[in-house]
Scaffold this motif. Structure first.
Motif, PDB file in Angstrom:
ATOM      1  N   GLY A 394       0.818  -1.210   0.000  1.00 25.52           N
ATOM      2  CA  GLY A 394       0.000   0.000   0.000  1.00 25.52           C
ATOM      3  C   GLY A 394       0.853   1.263   0.000  1.00 25.52           C
ATOM      4  N   ARG A 395       0.235   2.354   0.404  1.00 21.10           N
ATOM      5  CA  ARG A 395       0.873   3.670   0.368  1.00 21.10           C
ATOM      6  C   ARG A 395       1.596   3.958   1.674  1.00 21.10           C
ATOM      7  N   HIS A 396       2.802   4.508   1.566  1.00 19.48           N
ATOM      8  CA  HIS A 396       3.583   4.904   2.728  1.00 19.48           C
ATOM      9  C   HIS A 396       4.218   6.270   2.424  1.00 19.48           C
ATOM     10  N   VAL A 397       4.646   6.968   3.476  1.00 17.77           N
ATOM     11  CA  VAL A 397       5.188   8.314   3.318  1.00 17.77           C
ATOM     12  C   VAL A 397       6.465   8.462   4.127  1.00 17.77           C
ATOM     13  N   LEU A 398       7.541   8.878   3.434  1.00 10.40           N
ATOM     14  CA  LEU A 398       8.775   9.283   4.105  1.00 10.40           C
ATOM     15  C   LEU A 398       8.723  10.776   4.359  1.00 10.40           C
ATOM     16  N   GLY A 399       9.159  11.202   5.532  1.00 12.97           N
ATOM     17  CA  GLY A 399       9.267  12.623   5.848  1.00 12.97           C
ATOM     18  C   GLY A 399      10.698  12.974   6.194  1.00 12.97           C
ATOM     19  N   ILE A 400      11.253  13.958   5.533  1.00 16.01           N
ATOM     20  CA  ILE A 400      12.645  14.368   5.764  1.00 16.01           C
ATOM     21  C   ILE A 400      12.643  15.818   6.200  1.00 16.01           C
ATOM     22  N   THR A 401      13.099  16.083   7.404  1.00 18.21           N
ATOM     23  CA  THR A 401      13.107  17.441   7.949  1.00 18.21           C
ATOM     24  C   THR A 401      13.970  18.355   7.083  1.00 18.21           C
ATOM     25  N   LEU A 402      13.499  19.576   6.892  1.00 14.81           N
ATOM     26  CA  LEU A 402      14.219  20.564   6.084  1.00 14.81           C
ATOM     27  C   LEU A 402      14.807  21.623   7.010  1.00 14.81           C
ATOM     28  N   PRO A 403      16.146  21.737   7.107  1.00 20.87           N
ATOM     29  CA  PRO A 403      16.740  22.761   7.985  1.00 20.87           C
ATOM     30  C   PRO A 403      16.291  24.161   7.579  1.00 20.87           C
ATOM     31  N   GLN A 404      15.996  24.972   8.561  1.00 24.62           N
ATOM     32  CA  GLN A 404      15.548  26.339   8.292  1.00 24.62           C
ATOM     33  C   GLN A 404      16.740  27.290   8.271  1.00 24.62           C
ATOM     34  N   ARG A 405      16.671  28.294   7.376  1.00 26.61           N
ATOM     35  CA  ARG A 405      17.745  29.278   7.296  1.00 26.61           C
ATOM     36  C   ARG A 405      17.722  30.254   8.465  1.00 26.61           C
ATOM     37  N   GLY A 406      16.553  30.495   9.013  1.00 25.88           N
ATOM     38  CA  GLY A 406      16.429  31.459  10.101  1.00 25.88           C
ATOM     39  C   GLY A 406      14.986  31.577  10.531  1.00 25.88           C
ATOM     40  N   PRO A 407      14.704  32.478  11.499  1.00 21.25           N
ATOM     41  CA  PRO A 407      13.331  32.600  12.020  1.00 21.25           C
ATOM     42  C   PRO A 407      12.332  33.085  10.990  1.00 21.25           C
ATOM     43  N   HIS A 408      12.813  33.740   9.920  1.00 22.33           N
ATOM     44  CA  HIS A 408      11.891  34.272   8.912  1.00 22.33           C
ATOM     45  C   HIS A 408      11.828  33.405   7.658  1.00 22.33           C
ATOM     46  N   ASP A 409      12.366  32.208   7.725  1.00 21.45           N
ATOM     47  CA  ASP A 409      12.335  31.301   6.585  1.00 21.45           C
ATOM     48  C   ASP A 409      10.916  30.765   6.424  1.00 21.45           C
ATOM     49  N   ASP A 410      10.327  30.957   5.224  1.00 19.41           N
ATOM     50  CA  ASP A 410       8.955  30.517   4.986  1.00 19.41           C
ATOM     51  C   ASP A 410       8.905  29.175   4.265  1.00 19.41           C
ATOM     52  N   ALA A 411      10.027  28.461   4.180  1.00 24.10           N
ATOM     53  CA  ALA A 411      10.038  27.145   3.542  1.00 24.10           C
ATOM     54  C   ALA A 411       9.298  26.140   4.427  1.00 24.10           C
ATOM     55  N   PRO A 412       8.753  25.071   3.844  1.00 28.27           N
ATOM     56  CA  PRO A 412       8.072  24.052   4.664  1.00 28.27           C
ATOM     57  C   PRO A 412       9.034  23.390   5.633  1.00 28.27           C
ATOM     58  N   ASP A 413       8.487  22.757   6.662  1.00 29.15           N
ATOM     59  CA  ASP A 413       9.318  22.131   7.690  1.00 29.15           C
ATOM     60  C   ASP A 413       9.931  20.820   7.225  1.00 29.15           C
ATOM     61  N   ALA A 414       9.337  20.179   6.219  1.00 31.27           N
ATOM     62  CA  ALA A 414       9.825  18.865   5.805  1.00 31.27           C
ATOM     63  C   ALA A 414       9.452  18.603   4.351  1.00 31.27           C
ATOM     64  N   ASP A 415      10.207  17.689   3.734  1.00 30.47           N
ATOM     65  CA  ASP A 415       9.860  17.140   2.427  1.00 30.47           C
ATOM     66  C   ASP A 415       9.183  15.792   2.651  1.00 30.47           C
ATOM     67  N   PHE A 416       8.061  15.579   1.972  1.00 36.45           N
ATOM     68  CA  PHE A 416       7.335  14.313   2.103  1.00 36.45           C
ATOM     69  C   PHE A 416       7.402  13.558   0.777  1.00 36.45           C
ATOM     70  N   ILE A 417       7.736  12.255   0.868  1.00 32.66           N
ATOM     71  CA  ILE A 417       7.890  11.442  -0.327  1.00 32.66           C
ATOM     72  C   ILE A 417       6.961  10.218  -0.210  1.00 32.66           C
ATOM     73  N   PRO A 418       5.800  10.269  -0.833  1.00 34.03           N
ATOM     74  CA  PRO A 418       4.936   9.066  -0.843  1.00 34.03           C
ATOM     75  C   PRO A 418       5.532   7.977  -1.739  1.00 34.03           C
ATOM     76  N   PHE A 419       5.357   6.733  -1.344  1.00 33.72           N
ATOM     77  CA  PHE A 419       5.755   5.626  -2.192  1.00 33.72           C
ATOM     78  C   PHE A 419       4.828   4.445  -1.910  1.00 33.72           C
ATOM     79  N   TRP A 420       4.882   3.475  -2.810  1.00 34.74           N
ATOM     80  CA  TRP A 420       3.966   2.330  -2.715  1.00 34.74           C
ATOM     81  C   TRP A 420       4.735   1.025  -2.753  1.00 34.74           C
ATOM     82  N   ARG A 421       4.264   0.062  -1.957  1.00 31.80           N
ATOM     83  CA  ARG A 421       4.863  -1.283  -1.937  1.00 31.80           C
ATOM     84  C   ARG A 421       3.997  -2.226  -2.762  1.00 31.80           C
TER      85      ARG A 421
END
Length: 421
Positions: A394-421
């Motif tokens: 079925g479906r599974h999701v990997l989550g990889i934390t994304l380092p922030q550049r600073g307190p005003h960084d508006d990038a998401p907190d993590a990258d999510f990679i869905p995959f299927w077995r």
């Protein structure tokens, strides 16, 4: 038996003598110039991820200047070929109809006929105008591209100097450094030109001020600054008006730089154009986003954004191969801040626990990272082999934390990679 008149089959007497060379250069170079912008895109897209943000911006400055020159040359050669083709067509048509336009066959009223005939004039004059227009376009494009090439070399030289100063003395450079550097380089020339224009006629020929003024102007003239070093531009400015020429040059430069910057933005964000306002925003539901950049068999190694990826959306084998490309502007400072004092072996473990924690279906898994590289771009990356033999189909999701550049960084907190077995 009448003699055949060959005068209609010859080129007009005032034909520009360089027309054959112009056609040869445009015909040969247009194909190279049309490919050069894409080549520059590939270079900037390949090199920018290797640099921290401020150096990437400095590289972008050089890229914009170089691509603007390439765009100007490509557009110039295409337009020149079209204008030359129009001129050749007019010459050929005049050889077929040497008497010129027969206005009686148009059935025009007297006023319209007078206006049209005066506007066109003699066909020979129309051919001369078409000939001159093609040569002027050719000359203007080459001149403007040459100016931008010089600017590109100056900017590249200043950036190289900044790179050496930072490596040697720790001086941090940025885009403002380059802009101020260019301004300081040109400041003496601007002052000398202003003084010469306002006071030059009243200054004594052998005075100290005159000698200094002439020395400054002579130095910049030897460096290639001034009208004497650009005869084509000097000719155009003197006959078409200096203000009109300056406005024309500024307009072309602005259009070219906007085109270069816009094309780079589109290359980095291909989904930014089109009527997709109602399409769901992946930032709102990142765990439901199946981004091709996260799968090695679907990503574009040059144009896809730098992001963690696995081998495929459907994992058949016992392991998920997770590759986390090294982002200098994020991973470097984060690793130094959290793990910089530890030995290399422990830094990798610290990286997995505190810098780039990985989750599988929302649960931390703490994978062991090894040092490697992105095989298709040769950029450094950390690699983890994640055992998925016990996962249900079925479906599974990997989550990889994304380092922030600073307190005003508006990038998401993590990258999510869905995959299927």
């Amino acid at each position: 038996m009448t003699e055949h008149d060959d005068s209609a089959s010859t080129l007009p007497r005032h034909t520009t003598p360089t027309w054959e060379v112009e056609l040869l250069i445009s015909g040969v170079a247009v194909f190279a110039m049309l490919q050069l912008p894409e080549l520059l895109d590939n270079y900037i897209l390949d090199w920018a991820p290797r640099l921290v943000d401020r150096w990437a911006k400095l590289l972008f400055v050089v890229y914009v200047y170089a691509k603007s020159a390439a765009i100007i040359l490509a557009v110039t050669f295409v337009i020149h070929l079209l204008l030359r083709a129009r001129w050749i067509a007019l010459v050929g048509m005049l050889s077929i109809y040497p008497k010129g336009v027969d206005w009686d066959h148009f059935h025009l009223g007297p006023n319209a006929r007078e206006f049209e005939s005066k506007r066109l004039g003699r066909m020979e004059d129309a051919i001369d105008r078409a000939d001159n227009r093609a040569t002027m376009v050719f000359a203007m494009g080459v001149v403007l591209a040459s100016i931008l090439c010089v600017v590109t070399l100056v900017a590249a030289t200043l950036i190289s100097v900044a790179w050496m100063l930072e490596a040697r003395f720790g001086l941090r450079a940025n885009t403002m450094w380059v802009m101020w550097g260019v301004a300081l380089v040109m400041l003496p020339y601007g002052i000398a030109m202003g003084v010469d224009k306002r006071f030059g006629a009243r200054m004594a020929p052998g005075s100290f001020g005159t000698r200094v003024l002439r020395a400054v102007l002579g130095l910049y003239s030897k460096l290639g600054v001034g009208m004497a070093n650009n005869p084509a531009l000097a000719l155009l400015s003197s006959h078409r008006g200096r203000r009109k020429t300056i406005v024309l040059i500024a307009s072309i430069f602005m259009i070219a730089t906007i085109a270069a910057s816009t094309s780079y933005y589109i290359a980095r964000n291909p989904d930014a154009y089109g009527s997709y306002d109602a399409f769901p925003d992946e930032d709102d539901v990142p765990s439901r986003s199946v981004d091709p950049a996260h799968y090695d068999d679907r990503r574009d190694p040059i144009r896809s954004p730098v992001a963690p990826y696995i081998q495929s959306a459907v994992v058949i084998g016992p392991y998920v191969q997770l590759i986390v490309p090294w982002v200098p502007d994020r991973d470097g400072p984060a690793l130094d801040a959290r793990c910089g004092t530890l030995p290399t072996e422990e830094q990798l473990k610290c990286y997995a626990e505190h810098v780039r924690p990985v989750t599988l279906d929302g649960k931390p898994i703490g994978p062991a990272f090894d040092i490697g590289e992105d095989a298709r771009t040769s950029r450094p990356a950390l690699i983890a082999m994640i055992d998925v033999r016990q996962l249900p189909q079925g479906r599974h999701v990997l989550g990889i934390t994304l380092p922030q550049r600073g307190p005003h960084d508006d990038a998401p907190d993590a990258d999510f990679i869905p995959f299927w077995r």
